[in-house]
Design a protein around this motif. Structure first.
Motif, PDB file in Angstrom:
ATOM      1  N   UNK A 104     -64.371 -14.098 -54.093  1.00 17.35           N
ATOM      2  CA  UNK A 104     -64.722 -15.166 -53.154  1.00 17.35           C
ATOM      3  C   UNK A 104     -65.336 -16.349 -53.889  1.00 17.35           C
ATOM      4  N   UNK A 105     -66.139 -16.070 -54.898  1.00 16.46           N
ATOM      5  CA  UNK A 105     -66.733 -17.137 -55.706  1.00 16.46           C
ATOM      6  C   UNK A 105     -65.655 -17.905 -56.458  1.00 16.46           C
ATOM      7  N   UNK A 106     -64.693 -17.179 -57.011  1.00 16.07           N
ATOM      8  CA  UNK A 106     -63.640 -17.816 -57.798  1.00 16.07           C
ATOM      9  C   UNK A 106     -62.664 -18.613 -56.951  1.00 16.07           C
ATOM     10  N   UNK A 107     -62.370 -18.126 -55.742  1.00  9.51           N
ATOM     11  CA  UNK A 107     -61.351 -18.772 -54.912  1.00  9.51           C
ATOM     12  C   UNK A 107     -61.921 -19.813 -53.959  1.00  9.51           C
ATOM     13  N   UNK A 108     -63.114 -19.582 -53.438  1.00 12.40           N
ATOM     14  CA  UNK A 108     -63.680 -20.485 -52.433  1.00 12.40           C
ATOM     15  C   UNK A 108     -64.981 -21.141 -52.882  1.00 12.40           C
TER      16      UNK A 108
END
Length: 431
Positions: free
Chosen positions: A292-296
């Motif tokens: 989630x950190x990497x994508x959003x």
């Protein structure tokens, strides 16, 4: 106003004479203009200084790291161990704790600026920065605040522009129906210092990120009664797992495991340590915390004590806001809470779109070329600290930017010297 090793320019002192206050002058900078004297800007400048590349740093406030000095609460500490937060070429003092306080971090940044002899131009606010395609140069328009002369305007001209103002320049203040009728104290978390003034008060904290959690914890520790608004899902992780930083553990595992497996492992360990967070109103997203950190770009909450207060009921979790009324808030589930104060832990946003003309952060490269290649745009435009990876990501960006600019600057300087030498030889041969 001009450091001799930083600019090749007109005499600025003459420009600031009273009769010239309202006339704009152009100042040539023999190197990059760095906008922002926070950790990102200082890191770029230090690496450029080390490579003997001239530059100037522009800062709209009257100090370095103004966000840390002016918009942080008293109890704030770095969320990650100090080795992941230090800037290039100067580690934290050995006697600093693993998680330095905000005051220790500010002390470190000030010593960093002193160590590398970095001298930002304070009280200089960028009004606009525009690339002039005719000459291949950046035109950076400035308003200078001076106690002696008031306000004056001028313009820097440079080949390279480094945007280092960060992702947290401006407070985000959402609009809520009826807030103007509330009648109680309303404060953004950027102006919150301590829960002391809220002792015995019923406080609604809007937002459940790291700031919302820490403000709620601080309020509870000062005998206030906080209710925290949680509108969506959120990952809450312990700051440490088995005596090791959760962040460090995740970074180590990612060297050997795919992200999905690291996420699954961390969530199993978190469940063992914290229990089921869904049970207390903190529903986890379907996507794992690292993915989630990497994508959003959504950062998980690293718990430092707030969750135990939530489990004990000292911090109450409430759903989204429907509207405010005099001394109360109505929630989307139909309940109404009597409250005395509101703290908006609703975050910040970048102010770059307001002054970087005909460009945006996507054009710099952040969206087209995500980390670790989002630092370089076109036409000498660079960005540091916009990848959502905190101080470690900003340091990586800073070193990449400084190296790239240094190579270009040295090559151009070499070509200029060769051109002058050629002209000199022609002149001698003519005689």
């Amino acid at each position: 106003m001009c450091n001799n090793n930083n600019t090749s320019c007109v005499n600025i002192s003459s420009m600031l004479q009273p009769e010239n206050i309202f006339s704009r002058r152009c100042i040539w900078v023999n190197g990059p203009v760095i906008v922002g004297a926070g950790p990102s800007g200082l890191a770029v400048a230090a690496d450029l200084k080390r490579q003997e590349v001239p530059f100037i740093i522009l800062e709209r406030a009257n100090c370095i790291a103004s966000l840390w000095q002016n918009r942080t609460y008293d109890r704030l500490k770095l969320h990650l161990p100090k080795q992941f937060c230090q800037l290039p070429n100067l580690p934290f003092p050995e006697d600093f704790p693993e998680y330095p306080t905000k005051y220790q971090f500010i002390e470190y940044l000030e010593s960093y600026a002193t160590h590398f002899d970095l001298r930002p131009k304070f009280n200089e606010t960028v009004q606009s920065a525009k690339y002039d395609k005719r000459f291949g140069l950046w035109r950076v328009q400035i308003v200078l605040r001076s106690e002696l002369l008031g306000y004056c305007e001028f313009e820097y001209i440079c080949r390279w522009l480094v945007v280092a103002t960060g992702e947290n320049s401006e407070k985000v203040v959402p609009e809520f129906e009826g807030l103007e009728d509330f009648g109680g104290d309303v404060l953004h978390a950027g102006d919150y210092k301590s829960g002391e003034r809220y002792r015995g008060k019923r406080v609604l904290v809007v937002g459940c990120g790291n700031s919302g959690m820490e403000v709620s914890l601080d309020l509870s520790n000062h005998d206030a009664s906080p209710s925290m608004v949680v509108r969506s899902s959120v990952h809450v992780l312990p700051r440490e797992i088995l005596g090791k930083s959760t962040f460090e553990l995740g970074v180590t595992m990612m060297k050997w495991m795919p992200v999905w497996l690291v996420d699954k492992t961390m969530l199993v360990l978190t469940r063992l340590l914290l229990g089921n967070t869904d049970k207390y109103g903190l529903k986890r997203p379907e996507i794992g915390p690292l993915e989630l950190k990497n994508t959003a770009g959504k950062t998980p909450v690293l718990d430092i004590g707030a969750f135990s207060k939530i489990k004990s009921g000292k911090i109450k979790i409430v759903p989204g806001i429907a509207k405010f009324g005099p001394g109360k808030v109505e929630l989307v589930d139909g309940r109404a809470l009597q409250i005395d104060s509101v703290i908006l832990a609703t975050g910040y946003r970048s102010n770059v779109p307001s002054w970087l003309k005909e460009n945006d952060l996507a054009e710099i490269g952040i969206e087209k070329n995500p980390f670790p290649k989002g630092w370089k745009g076109k036409a000498g435009l660079y960005a540091v600290g916009f990848t959502g990876r905190g101080l470690s990501g900003a340091s990586f960006d800073a070193m990449s930017v400084a190296h790239d600019i240094a190579n270009s600057w040295k090559e151009e300087t070499k070509q200029q010297i060769q051109t002058v030498a050629t002209r000199h030889r022609r002149c001698i041969s003519h005689f």
